[in-house]
Design a protein around this motif. Structure first.
Motif, PDB file in Angstrom:
ATOM      1  N   GLN A 182       0.864  -1.177   0.000  1.00 50.02           N
ATOM      2  CA  GLN A 182       0.000   0.000   0.000  1.00 50.02           C
ATOM      3  C   GLN A 182       0.902   1.230   0.000  1.00 50.02           C
ATOM      4  O   GLN A 182       1.613   1.477   0.974  1.00 50.02           O
ATOM      5  N   ARG A 183       0.867   1.963  -1.098  1.00 57.01           N
ATOM      6  CA  ARG A 183       1.705   3.158  -1.203  1.00 57.01           C
ATOM      7  C   ARG A 183       1.215   4.026  -2.356  1.00 57.01           C
ATOM      8  O   ARG A 183       0.379   3.603  -3.161  1.00 57.01           O
ATOM      9  N   THR A 195      -3.233  -0.068  -3.780  1.00 56.80           N
ATOM     10  CA  THR A 195      -2.926  -1.387  -3.241  1.00 56.80           C
ATOM     11  C   THR A 195      -2.590  -2.325  -4.382  1.00 56.80           C
ATOM     12  O   THR A 195      -3.380  -2.467  -5.320  1.00 56.80           O
ATOM     13  N   THR A 308       1.679  -7.457   4.530  1.00 52.04           N
ATOM     14  CA  THR A 308       1.328  -6.155   3.945  1.00 52.04           C
ATOM     15  C   THR A 308       2.445  -5.161   4.226  1.00 52.04           C
ATOM     16  O   THR A 308       2.901  -5.028   5.368  1.00 52.04           O
ATOM     17  N   ASN A 310       3.004  -1.423   4.297  1.00 49.07           N
ATOM     18  CA  ASN A 310       2.239  -0.183   4.346  1.00 49.07           C
ATOM     19  C   ASN A 310       3.201   1.007   4.412  1.00 49.07           C
ATOM     20  O   ASN A 310       3.771   1.307   5.470  1.00 49.07           O
ATOM     21  N   GLN A 313       2.199   4.252   6.668  1.00 48.79           N
ATOM     22  CA  GLN A 313       2.358   4.012   8.097  1.00 48.79           C
ATOM     23  C   GLN A 313       3.740   3.469   8.458  1.00 48.79           C
ATOM     24  O   GLN A 313       3.995   3.149   9.631  1.00 48.79           O
TER      25      GLN A 313
END
Length: 371
Positions: A182-183, A195, A308, A310, A313
């Motif tokens: 996720q970026r 995603t 995942t 991320n 975060q």
């Protein structure tokens, strides 16, 4: 039960030591390597066995001294220390005696395939390859690309690589599954988070004798190796395509063009084919065992989302772990620091196997098969 298993392994360790001193073994590199690995594996078990025996004797001596008024206080104190250490030794032995994956010491075949996300998935596949290269270097392993297909933006649509070195498969086997990222892609003008997914397969390299190949079921084609952008990297037909049971639901296609030698590429393509067949058999076997036990043990199949990444975060979450143990700093992981994740997964696997072993012994079932 623990004592019986330990006695068998101590006898095996003694046999291995005798074999290692045999002059005939010293002239057989393959057997020497196999025996040396087994000697190393059993050495820790034998050392703990000897300590367990010594502690057990010390415990009995202290129990006898408890009846002596002059020695009882000292004996009680020493007994507490001895029993605590004895519990630790027996707990470690229980873990070491768990069934192990017979292929842990083998080399590995690493396959990456970009999934959902198009170009961004392909770019992340290239990021994963760099991560695995750094991880391998830290573990004294080597990653060699055998076949790769790049995207227009420099990502990887698919890749097949070989990982060589001591315990390469054990170091990489927990990577098999779906990796989700996720970026914000570099091509995203509005800063929206996307995603994407990459599928990773990890196969244990197997000996020729482990998987029989019927020559009539394998078609070998040769062609000219191609580099990025379609430019020929070779002027001879050295690349090899091995096709297994073409046109059937069991069809497998393997391509290898890493070497300029057609013979070497053919050998490597057949080795990968055997590894894929062995993996197919492993998945079918574990599915059968799960049905018998009526319990999910997790096979690491490609359909499972395991991790995942991320970026907003700044963390990596491994979904096979629980609580705070499942989160890791993203920058360090992408720099190749996968060892903390692998160690945590090994601990979780051993804990699961201990539960299964205890459950099996309580119901009279056989021990679980090592993965």
């Amino acid at each position: 039960m623990l004592s019986d298993r330990l006695a068998d392994l101590v006898h095996e360790y003694q046999r291995v030591e005798r074999d290692l001193s045999n002059p005939d073994v010293l002239t057989d590199p393959a057997r020497l390597l196999s025996l040396s690995r087994r000697h190393s594996e059993l050495g820790r078990i034998v050392s703990l066995h000897d300590e367990r025996e010594r502690l057990s004797r010390a415990r009995l001596e202290n129990l006898e001294l408890l009846t002596d008024p002059e020695m009882s206080e000292l004996a009680a104190s020493d007994l507490h220390t001895v029993e605590a250490r004895l519990r630790d030794v027996e707990a470690e032995l229980e873990v070491l005696l768990l069934p192990s994956d017979p292929h842990d010491a083998s080399g590995a075949i690493l396959e990456l395939r970009a999934g959902a996300g198009g170009d961004e998935a392909a770019l992340f596949a290239a990021d994963l390859l760099r991560m695995y290269g750094r991880y391998a270097e830290n573990a004294n392993l080597k990653v060699t690309v055998l076949d790769a297909h790049e995207s227009d933006l420099g990502g990887l649509k698919s890749l097949v690589a070989e990982v060589t070195g001591e315990y390469a498969f054990r170091a990489f086997k927990f990577e098999r599954g779906v990796h989700r990222v996720q970026r914000v892609p570099a091509t995203e003008a509005q800063g929206r988070i996307h995603t994407s997914t990459v599928t990773v397969a990890v196969l244990a390299e197997v000996e020729d004798a482990e998987v029989e190949l019927d020559a009539s079921e394998v078609r070998i084609d040769v062609f000219r190796s191609q580099g990025a952008g379609g430019q020929g990297v070779n002027t001879t037909d050295s690349a090899v395509r091995a096709a297994y049971r073409v046109g059937t639901p069991e069809e497998i296609i393997v391509v290898c063009q890493e070497s300029r030698s057609q013979i070497k590429n053919r050998e490597k393509a057949l080795a990968i084919l055997r590894a894929r067949l062995a993996e197919r058999a492993r998945i079918a076997r574990e599915a059968s065992e799960r049905a018998i036990r009526q319990a999910q043990v997790g096979t690491g199949e490609r359909s499972e989302k395991i991790r995942t990444y991320n970026y907003p975060q700044d963390r990596v979450t491994d979904h096979r772990l629980a609580g705070d143990d499942k989160n890791f700093p993203l920058a360090r992981v992408m720099a190749g620091e996968l060892a903390p994740i692998v160690d945590a997964l090994l601990r979780a696997e051993r804990e699961r196997m201990l539960v299964e072993l205890a459950s099996g012994e309580a119901t009279g079932e056989s021990s679980p098969r090592g993965r």
